[in-house]
Design a protein around this motif. Structure first.
Motif, PDB file in Angstrom:
ATOM      1  N   PRO A 160      -4.845  26.974  56.738  1.00  0.00           N
ATOM      2  CA  PRO A 160      -6.328  27.759  55.967  1.00  0.00           C
ATOM      3  C   PRO A 160      -7.471  27.750  57.140  1.00  0.00           C
ATOM      4  O   PRO A 160      -8.343  28.643  56.925  1.00  0.00           O
ATOM      5  CB  PRO A 160      -6.278  26.714  54.883  1.00  0.00           C
ATOM      6  N   ALA A 161      -7.497  26.689  57.654  1.00  0.00           N
ATOM      7  CA  ALA A 161      -8.671  26.574  58.769  1.00  0.00           C
ATOM      8  C   ALA A 161      -8.747  27.892  59.622  1.00  0.00           C
ATOM      9  O   ALA A 161      -9.698  28.176  60.046  1.00  0.00           O
ATOM     10  CB  ALA A 161      -8.967  25.457  59.390  1.00  0.00           C
ATOM     11  N   GLU A 162      -7.486  27.876  60.073  1.00  0.00           N
ATOM     12  CA  GLU A 162      -7.314  29.203  61.118  1.00  0.00           C
ATOM     13  C   GLU A 162      -7.559  30.421  60.591  1.00  0.00           C
ATOM     14  O   GLU A 162      -7.988  31.523  61.181  1.00  0.00           O
ATOM     15  CB  GLU A 162      -5.833  29.172  61.872  1.00  0.00           C
ATOM     16  N   ASP A 163      -7.094  30.621  59.273  1.00  0.00           N
ATOM     17  CA  ASP A 163      -7.436  31.769  58.453  1.00  0.00           C
ATOM     18  C   ASP A 163      -8.846  32.210  58.276  1.00  0.00           C
ATOM     19  O   ASP A 163      -9.243  33.254  58.441  1.00  0.00           O
ATOM     20  CB  ASP A 163      -6.489  31.478  57.241  1.00  0.00           C
ATOM     21  N   PHE A 164      -9.488  31.118  58.078  1.00  0.00           N
ATOM     22  CA  PHE A 164     -10.896  31.487  57.940  1.00  0.00           C
ATOM     23  C   PHE A 164     -11.626  31.922  59.296  1.00  0.00           C
ATOM     24  O   PHE A 164     -12.201  32.609  59.383  1.00  0.00           O
ATOM     25  CB  PHE A 164     -11.812  30.293  57.381  1.00  0.00           C
ATOM     26  N   ALA A 165     -11.370  31.047  60.295  1.00  0.00           N
ATOM     27  CA  ALA A 165     -11.917  31.156  61.662  1.00  0.00           C
ATOM     28  C   ALA A 165     -11.593  32.849  62.114  1.00  0.00           C
ATOM     29  O   ALA A 165     -12.229  33.283  62.625  1.00  0.00           O
ATOM     30  CB  ALA A 165     -11.375  30.289  62.787  1.00  0.00           C
ATOM     31  N   GLU A 166     -10.219  33.215  61.718  1.00  0.00           N
ATOM     32  CA  GLU A 166      -9.902  34.517  62.080  1.00  0.00           C
ATOM     33  C   GLU A 166     -10.767  35.725  61.427  1.00  0.00           C
ATOM     34  O   GLU A 166     -11.012  36.599  61.850  1.00  0.00           O
ATOM     35  CB  GLU A 166      -8.387  34.581  62.155  1.00  0.00           C
ATOM     36  N   THR A 167     -10.672  35.227  60.155  1.00  0.00           N
ATOM     37  CA  THR A 167     -11.509  36.323  59.164  1.00  0.00           C
ATOM     38  C   THR A 167     -13.127  36.303  59.696  1.00  0.00           C
ATOM     39  O   THR A 167     -13.505  37.293  59.803  1.00  0.00           O
ATOM     40  CB  THR A 167     -11.379  35.767  57.647  1.00  0.00           C
ATOM     41  N   PHE A 168     -13.545  35.142  59.997  1.00  0.00           N
ATOM     42  CA  PHE A 168     -14.644  35.081  60.345  1.00  0.00           C
ATOM     43  C   PHE A 168     -15.091  35.983  61.765  1.00  0.00           C
ATOM     44  O   PHE A 168     -16.111  36.693  61.960  1.00  0.00           O
ATOM     45  CB  PHE A 168     -15.454  33.696  60.475  1.00  0.00           C
ATOM     46  N   ALA A 169     -14.188  35.809  62.701  1.00  0.00           N
ATOM     47  CA  ALA A 169     -14.167  36.453  63.923  1.00  0.00           C
ATOM     48  C   ALA A 169     -14.052  37.821  63.805  1.00  0.00           C
ATOM     49  O   ALA A 169     -14.981  38.813  64.457  1.00  0.00           O
ATOM     50  CB  ALA A 169     -12.952  36.007  64.684  1.00  0.00           C
ATOM     51  N   VAL A 170     -13.279  38.267  63.044  1.00  0.00           N
ATOM     52  CA  VAL A 170     -13.044  39.773  62.476  1.00  0.00           C
ATOM     53  C   VAL A 170     -14.438  40.376  61.942  1.00  0.00           C
ATOM     54  O   VAL A 170     -15.109  41.505  62.587  1.00  0.00           O
ATOM     55  CB  VAL A 170     -11.915  40.066  61.692  1.00  0.00           C
ATOM     56  N   TRP A 171     -14.937  39.495  61.050  1.00  0.00           N
ATOM     57  CA  TRP A 171     -16.299  39.949  60.347  1.00  0.00           C
ATOM     58  C   TRP A 171     -17.302  39.944  61.430  1.00  0.00           C
ATOM     59  O   TRP A 171     -18.192  41.088  61.372  1.00  0.00           O
ATOM     60  CB  TRP A 171     -16.594  38.994  59.531  1.00  0.00           C
ATOM     61  N   LYS A 190     -10.637  38.330  51.357  1.00  0.00           N
ATOM     62  CA  LYS A 190     -11.302  37.140  52.454  1.00  0.00           C
ATOM     63  C   LYS A 190     -12.503  37.643  53.369  1.00  0.00           C
ATOM     64  O   LYS A 190     -13.486  36.874  53.277  1.00  0.00           O
ATOM     65  CB  LYS A 190     -10.426  36.937  53.271  1.00  0.00           C
ATOM     66  N   LEU A 191     -12.296  38.876  53.857  1.00  0.00           N
ATOM     67  CA  LEU A 191     -13.463  39.667  54.417  1.00  0.00           C
ATOM     68  C   LEU A 191     -14.869  39.809  53.575  1.00  0.00           C
ATOM     69  O   LEU A 191     -15.940  39.257  54.191  1.00  0.00           O
ATOM     70  CB  LEU A 191     -13.013  40.740  55.207  1.00  0.00           C
ATOM     71  N   GLU A 192     -14.696  40.114  52.472  1.00  0.00           N
ATOM     72  CA  GLU A 192     -15.828  40.396  51.553  1.00  0.00           C
ATOM     73  C   GLU A 192     -16.564  39.250  51.209  1.00  0.00           C
ATOM     74  O   GLU A 192     -17.611  39.120  51.274  1.00  0.00           O
ATOM     75  CB  GLU A 192     -15.549  41.172  50.379  1.00  0.00           C
ATOM     76  N   TYR A 193     -15.668  38.211  51.054  1.00  0.00           N
ATOM     77  CA  TYR A 193     -16.046  36.770  50.682  1.00  0.00           C
ATOM     78  C   TYR A 193     -16.979  36.199  51.704  1.00  0.00           C
ATOM     79  O   TYR A 193     -18.096  35.803  51.726  1.00  0.00           O
ATOM     80  CB  TYR A 193     -15.070  35.961  50.276  1.00  0.00           C
ATOM     81  N   THR A 194     -16.513  36.641  52.930  1.00  0.00           N
ATOM     82  CA  THR A 194     -17.164  36.011  54.140  1.00  0.00           C
ATOM     83  C   THR A 194     -18.429  36.838  54.366  1.00  0.00           C
ATOM     84  O   THR A 194     -19.444  36.196  54.594  1.00  0.00           O
ATOM     85  CB  THR A 194     -16.131  36.319  55.624  1.00  0.00           C
ATOM     86  N   ASN A 195     -18.474  37.857  54.110  1.00  0.00           N
ATOM     87  CA  ASN A 195     -19.592  38.940  54.142  1.00  0.00           C
ATOM     88  C   ASN A 195     -20.584  38.420  53.094  1.00  0.00           C
ATOM     89  O   ASN A 195     -21.790  38.121  53.649  1.00  0.00           O
ATOM     90  CB  ASN A 195     -19.126  39.980  53.799  1.00  0.00           C
ATOM     91  N   ASP A 196     -20.255  38.077  51.998  1.00  0.00           N
ATOM     92  CA  ASP A 196     -21.184  37.409  50.791  1.00  0.00           C
ATOM     93  C   ASP A 196     -21.809  36.226  51.161  1.00  0.00           C
ATOM     94  O   ASP A 196     -22.994  35.873  51.267  1.00  0.00           O
ATOM     95  CB  ASP A 196     -20.392  37.272  49.529  1.00  0.00           C
ATOM     96  N   LEU A 197     -20.762  35.271  51.825  1.00  0.00           N
ATOM     97  CA  LEU A 197     -21.010  33.645  52.038  1.00  0.00           C
ATOM     98  C   LEU A 197     -22.236  33.883  53.440  1.00  0.00           C
ATOM     99  O   LEU A 197     -23.013  33.079  53.312  1.00  0.00           O
ATOM    100  CB  LEU A 197     -19.837  33.442  52.839  1.00  0.00           C
ATOM    101  N   MET A 198     -22.051  34.762  54.386  1.00  0.00           N
ATOM    102  CA  MET A 198     -22.821  34.906  55.404  1.00  0.00           C
ATOM    103  C   MET A 198     -24.420  35.328  55.119  1.00  0.00           C
ATOM    104  O   MET A 198     -25.337  35.003  55.621  1.00  0.00           O
ATOM    105  CB  MET A 198     -22.310  35.608  56.751  1.00  0.00           C
ATOM    106  N   ARG A 199     -24.395  36.116  53.998  1.00  0.00           N
ATOM    107  CA  ARG A 199     -25.648  36.841  53.476  1.00  0.00           C
ATOM    108  C   ARG A 199     -26.333  35.590  52.953  1.00  0.00           C
ATOM    109  O   ARG A 199     -27.564  35.375  53.184  1.00  0.00           O
ATOM    110  CB  ARG A 199     -25.286  37.967  52.468  1.00  0.00           C
TER     111      ARG A 199
END
Ligand SMILES: [Zn+2]
Length: 339
Positions: A160-171, A190-199
């Motif tokens: 899961p930690a790698e999944d997030f790191a990879e998703t973040f990198a793509v974002w 996951k990408l949309e969640y990362t996008n919301d989270l970063m906002r």
């Protein structure tokens, strides 16, 4: 590039005797400096206030509990990149593109630590439990659409930690057009969640502001020779392989062909190309692939195999068998990139 280092003219043999702590390397003025600056400006463009601190160490990693990035020392000097290639057959992170890819991935880990993201309920639902132990190996499913594709070897599937790191990198990647690229994929959530989270995080102060450097170069007293011995051991593997049946399908042990070139010499001739091609296709380190190839060559010698079919056809079959064997290695205990 600065050549103020007295060791850069040494032969490999002499250089290998040096201790890593005595190399006196710095990021400033090296290949790495502009890439780190670029990472920081990408974070700025997304209004992310936090900037992970970076330091030189033996490998790429972002330590548990420390929101920073360790970068392998060989990237700080061209002489050491050359040594790395000689010792390991490839330079991980040695091109502009690859260096940025890994930096964005590690920045994902660092951000996760800085803002304690993996404690959030939604994070856990989408990516899984951060606390679950790293598996000894993972079985990537190349066709899965639940994960983004960024680093090689379907690395998002490792944990899961790698999944997030990879998703973040793509974002984070400029012009990655992730909305279009992952349209219809479950990974898009996951990408949309990362996008919301970063906002949400825009302008926020990180909660973990530790600036510790884990395993910095100054503390690494081993010689380069010992370092490479350990590193190669990590990429070696115990694989009780039996390729005999496959090899007999490609080559021949029929005495009729005894004047034809040996299978071993054929494999040695295509070794470099084969290694590179299969590394590109599978994401497995060239050193590991070379190890598989060496096993095959030894076995061809033992079985006294000869090339019986046209070279092109033989070459094609070798690539297929090699890819299958390398995928087996991937499934049976191979790790490419540390946390
Ligand atoms: Zn990672």
């Amino acid at each position: 590039m600065s050549y103020r280092f007295p060791w850069y003219r040494l032969s490999d043999e002499h250089l290998l005797d040096m201790r890593i702590c005595d190399l006196n390397l710095t990021i400033k003025g090296s290949f790495l400096e502009p890439h780190i600056r670029r990472l920081y400006s990408e974070l700025n463009e997304r209004s992310i206030r936090f900037k992970p601190h970076v330091w030189l160490s033996e490998e790429w990693f972002s330590p548990d509990g420390v929101p920073g990035i360790a970068i392998p020392f060989y990237l700080a000097h061209p002489r050491l990149m050359k040594l790395e290639r000689k010792q390991m057959l490839e330079i991980e992170g040695g091109t502009d593109t690859e260096c940025m890819r890994i930096l964005r991935h590690e920045a994902g880990h660092a951000l996760d630590t800085a803002y304690r993201l993996h404690f959030k309920a939604r994070w856990r639902i989408l990516f899984g439990s951060f606390a679950q132990p790293y598996p000894d190996f993972y079985k990537p499913r190349p066709k899965s659409r639940n994960y983004v594709l960024h680093l090689p070897a379907w690395y998002a599937q490792a944990h899961p930690a790698e999944d997030f790191a990879e998703t973040f990198a793509v974002w984070l990647s400029p012009r990655s057009r992730w909305r279009r690229r992952y349209k219809g994929w479950p990974a898009l959530r996951k990408l949309e969640y990362t996008n919301d989270l970063m906002r949400e995080l825009a302008g926020a102060k990180p909660r973990n502001r530790t600036r510790t450097k884990v395993e910095p170069l100054s503390a690494i007293r081993t010689t380069l020779r010992q370092h490479y011995r350990n590193k190669r051991e990590k990429y070696d593997f115990d694989w009780p392989a039996n390729y005999d049946r496959e090899l007999l399908r490609i080559f021949s042990d029929d005495p009729r062909h005894k004047r034809k070139p040996s299978a071993a010499s054929f494999l040695r001739k295509i070794r470099r190309d084969a290694r590179q091609l299969v590394a590109d296709g599978t994401g497995v380190h060239q050193y590991t692939i070379d190890h598989v190839l060496q096993n095959m060559i030894d076995r061809c010698n033992d079985l006294r195999l000869r090339v019986a079919a046209p070279a092109r056809e033989t070459r094609r079959k070798v690539m297929i068998v090699l890819t299958v064997q390398v995928m087996n290695v991937l499934h049976s205990g191979y790790h490419r990139i540390a946390v």
